[in-house]
Design a protein around this motif. Structure first.
Motif, mmCIF file in Angstrom:
data_model
loop_
_atom_site.group_PDB
_atom_site.id
_atom_site.type_symbol
_atom_site.label_atom_id
_atom_site.label_comp_id
_atom_site.label_asym_id
_atom_site.label_seq_id
_atom_site.Cartn_x
_atom_site.Cartn_y
_atom_site.Cartn_z
ATOM 1 N N PRO A 43 0.857 -1.240 -0.089
ATOM 2 C CA PRO A 43 -0.047 -0.052 0.123
ATOM 3 C C PRO A 43 0.714 1.238 0.037
ATOM 4 N N ALA A 44 0.463 2.380 -0.800
ATOM 5 C CA ALA A 44 0.866 3.489 -0.779
ATOM 6 C C ALA A 44 1.075 4.107 0.445
ATOM 7 N N ALA A 45 1.959 5.005 0.953
ATOM 8 C CA ALA A 45 2.084 5.779 2.053
ATOM 9 C C ALA A 45 0.892 6.527 2.032
ATOM 10 N N ASN A 46 0.428 6.880 3.616
ATOM 11 C CA ASN A 46 -0.622 7.826 3.702
ATOM 12 C C ASN A 46 -0.136 9.202 3.966
ATOM 13 N N VAL A 47 -0.074 9.937 2.561
ATOM 14 C CA VAL A 47 0.628 11.085 2.693
ATOM 15 C C VAL A 47 -0.192 12.111 3.527
ATOM 16 N N VAL A 48 -1.334 12.097 3.668
ATOM 17 C CA VAL A 48 -2.128 13.149 4.206
ATOM 18 C C VAL A 48 -2.027 12.737 5.611
ATOM 19 N N GLY A 49 -1.955 11.885 6.017
ATOM 20 C CA GLY A 49 -1.795 11.421 7.565
ATOM 21 C C GLY A 49 -0.496 11.771 7.910
ATOM 22 N N ILE A 50 0.611 11.537 7.014
ATOM 23 C CA ILE A 50 1.931 12.026 7.389
ATOM 24 C C ILE A 50 2.146 13.478 7.583
ATOM 25 N N ILE A 51 1.625 14.082 6.539
ATOM 26 C CA ILE A 51 1.398 15.651 6.653
ATOM 27 C C ILE A 51 0.761 16.276 7.856
ATOM 28 N N VAL A 52 -0.243 15.477 8.291
ATOM 29 C CA VAL A 52 -1.134 15.958 9.382
ATOM 30 C C VAL A 52 -0.205 15.907 10.581
ATOM 31 N N VAL A 106 16.035 10.665 9.741
ATOM 32 C CA VAL A 106 15.815 9.420 10.139
ATOM 33 C C VAL A 106 14.821 8.800 9.437
ATOM 34 N N ALA A 107 13.803 9.742 8.791
ATOM 35 C CA ALA A 107 12.681 9.035 7.933
ATOM 36 C C ALA A 107 13.472 8.748 6.516
ATOM 37 N N ILE A 108 14.356 9.565 6.247
ATOM 38 C CA ILE A 108 15.089 9.147 5.032
ATOM 39 C C ILE A 108 15.803 7.702 5.022
ATOM 40 N N VAL A 109 16.528 7.661 5.987
ATOM 41 C CA VAL A 109 17.284 6.501 6.358
ATOM 42 C C VAL A 109 16.465 5.256 6.425
ATOM 43 N N THR A 110 15.542 5.637 7.201
ATOM 44 C CA THR A 110 14.329 4.395 7.715
ATOM 45 C C THR A 110 13.883 3.909 6.111
ATOM 46 N N ARG A 111 13.295 4.749 5.458
ATOM 47 C CA ARG A 111 12.724 4.390 3.993
ATOM 48 C C ARG A 111 13.503 3.619 3.165
ATOM 49 N N ARG A 112 14.775 4.147 3.221
ATOM 50 C CA ARG A 112 15.913 3.487 2.406
ATOM 51 C C ARG A 112 16.177 2.059 2.690
ATOM 52 N N SER A 113 16.212 1.999 4.269
ATOM 53 C CA SER A 113 16.796 0.747 4.922
ATOM 54 C C SER A 113 15.549 -0.380 4.373
ATOM 55 N N ALA A 114 14.255 0.171 4.639
ATOM 56 C CA ALA A 114 13.172 -0.727 4.388
ATOM 57 C C ALA A 114 13.115 -0.980 2.958
ATOM 58 N N ALA A 115 13.456 -0.249 2.011
ATOM 59 C CA ALA A 115 13.503 -0.536 0.495
ATOM 60 C C ALA A 115 14.502 -1.539 0.270
ATOM 61 N N ALA A 116 15.680 -1.598 1.143
ATOM 62 C CA ALA A 116 16.871 -2.261 0.481
ATOM 63 C C ALA A 116 16.604 -3.724 1.053
ATOM 64 N N ARG A 117 15.793 -3.634 2.326
ATOM 65 C CA ARG A 117 15.263 -5.168 3.039
ATOM 66 C C ARG A 117 14.318 -5.647 2.026
ATOM 67 N N MET A 118 13.477 -5.134 1.482
ATOM 68 C CA MET A 118 12.599 -5.721 0.746
ATOM 69 C C MET A 118 12.940 -6.352 -0.498
ATOM 70 N N LEU A 119 14.076 -5.727 -1.258
ATOM 71 C CA LEU A 119 14.606 -6.098 -2.247
ATOM 72 C C LEU A 119 15.364 -7.118 -1.990
ATOM 73 N N ARG A 120 16.019 -7.328 -0.948
ATOM 74 C CA ARG A 120 17.225 -8.597 -0.383
ATOM 75 C C ARG A 120 16.084 -9.623 -0.719
ATOM 76 N N LEU A 121 14.854 -9.488 0.188
ATOM 77 C CA LEU A 121 14.056 -10.527 0.457
ATOM 78 C C LEU A 121 13.275 -11.170 -0.805
ATOM 79 N N ASP A 122 13.036 -10.052 -1.554
ATOM 80 C CA ASP A 122 12.546 -10.643 -3.063
ATOM 81 C C ASP A 122 13.466 -11.127 -3.703
ATOM 82 N N ARG A 123 14.829 -10.797 -3.781
ATOM 83 C CA ARG A 123 15.842 -11.503 -4.563
ATOM 84 C C ARG A 123 16.014 -13.059 -3.877
#
Length: 406
Positions: A43-52, A106-123
């Motif tokens: 699911p896409a990130a809840n942009v509205v919720g994050i902004i609020v 912190v938000a940027i690092v966490t998001r990049r780490s999560a993306a790298a984790r998902m790619l590793r598990l997919d591979r």
């Protein structure tokens, strides 16, 4: 019947763990996360919720530091120090900017780490002939943990369908509300079986806590079945009343040995046509040792499930016979129709007699009384709760003051 003690090492089942530890290109990880969101696999990130949330947080911090800054500035002004007034006025602003920058990093690092984790598990999944799914809300599985609480979500699902469907995943659900809200963490392996089986639970004794089982459900003690050998040292087996013989058919000495040798740290549930392995920890991780352990457990059990496929519930035989009355009717070869009875009499006498058919074999399935275990009463929880309530009542009544006052 005896069961050997778990002295043999778990067999090794080859798999490719390199994708779990190989370096990941950040651009490839970002592209993969974008593709997951585009195809609906995540699911896409809840942009509205994050902004609020961000706006509320910034406003709260701004108001707080503005008040602090005003107090500090007034104090400096009263002291008559102009330079101190200017410097102290900027301190809250500097702190606020530093907090905002830290949160963004912190938000940027966490998001990049999560993306790298998902790619590793997919591979990793692809390298081993499996597939990967980042999230799945409310998984439609019949295990005991999947009907509890709210906000149920499986994550990092790694699935394969050869030689049978197997799913490795992490699972979360919440119970309670407010201050009593708790998040429960589980890892599970789901294995699809060939036929439905009676509801059987193996409660591993090695992971029990101070107050007994760590499972979220309690079962009636009358349903506990003691097996020979060392099995009871490692598992408490529960089966529906009347299905003791069926449990003994399913848990032969060689299968009991497999569970002891490979799954003694896991709780096991057989329900409908599924087998579940549970533990209160994440299973789908980037740790090759965890995957080696889980693959060895599943691999050690897979070749034993074939004999479970032959099990049938004899209680369904009567129902099957009632639905198919002709299936169990004795048959005699060469019986002619009334119109041709005379012409076929000699031929019929020359054909050997065919014995009656065997009684109809029960269809796959489980009778209603064997589909679910009877739940028990968690007496230990009630006793602990009663002690806490009694302690509170006595303390409020001042009873303890009578003994501890000087």
């Amino acid at each position: 019947m005896s069961v050997p003690t778990p002295s043999r090492p778990a067999p090794a089942y080859p798999f490719d763990a390199r994708p779990l530890v190989e370096p990941v290109d950040p651009a490839a990880a970002r592209a993969f996360a974008h593709e997951l969101r585009r195809t609906g696999r995540m699911p896409a990130a809840n942009v509205v919720g994050i902004i609020v949330i961000a706006v509320v947080g910034i406003v709260f911090v701004s108001v707080f530091f503005t008040m602090v800054g005003t107090i500090v500035a007034v104090a400096a002004s009263a002291a008559g120090d102009g330079i101190a007034f200017v410097l102290l006025s900027f301190i809250p602003v500097v702190i606020l900017v530093a907090i905002v920058v830290a949160v963004v990093i912190v938000a940027i690092v966490t998001r990049r780490s999560a993306a790298a984790r998902m790619l590793r598990l997919d591979r990793f999944a692809r390298a081993n002939g499996m597939s990967y799914l980042p999230r799945l809300a409310n998984p439609a599985l019949p295990g005991m943990i999947f009907s509890l609480g709210s906000s149920r979500q499986a994550s990092d699902l790694v699935r394969g369908d050869r030689p049978r469907f197997v799913e490795f995943a992490n699972y979360r659900y919440t119970t309670g509300s407010g201050k009593n809200r708790s998040t429960h963490t589980w890892g599970y392996v789901a294995v699809k079986l060939d036929v439905p089986l009676p509801h059987i639970v193996l409660d591993a004794t090695g992971n029990n806590g101070l107050f007994g089982s760590n499972l979220p459900a309690t079962f009636d003690k009358d349903q506990r079945l003691s097996l020979e050998g060392d099995f009871d040292r490692f598992f408490s087996l529960y089966c529906p009343t009347g299905y003791e013989t069926d449990a003994l058919y399913l848990f032969t000495p060689d299968i009991m040995a497999r569970f002891i040798d490979n799954a003694a740290a896991l709780d096991v549930e057989i329900v409908d046509d599924w087998l579940f392995l549970y533990a209160k920890r994440d299973f789908s991780t980037l740790d090759p040792a965890t995957w080696a352990w889980l693959f060895s457990v599943v691999g050690a059990l897979l070749d034993k499930f074939a004999q479970w496929a032959r099990w049938r519930d004899e209680r369904l035989r009567a129902a099957a016979s009632a639905m198919n009355p002709d299936a169990s009717t004795p048959a005699v070869a060469g019986v002619a129709s009334p119109a041709g009875a005379g012409a076929a009499a000699g031929a019929a006498s020359a054909v050997p007699f065919t014995p009656p058919l065997e009684p109809l074999r029960p269809p796959p399935g489980v009778a209603p009384q064997g589909r679910r275990l009877q739940r028990g009463v968690p007496w230990i929880s009630f006793v602990v709760m009663g002690v806490v309530v009694l302690w509170w009542i006595l303390s409020q009544a001042g009873v303890f003051g009578m003994f501890f006052s000087r």
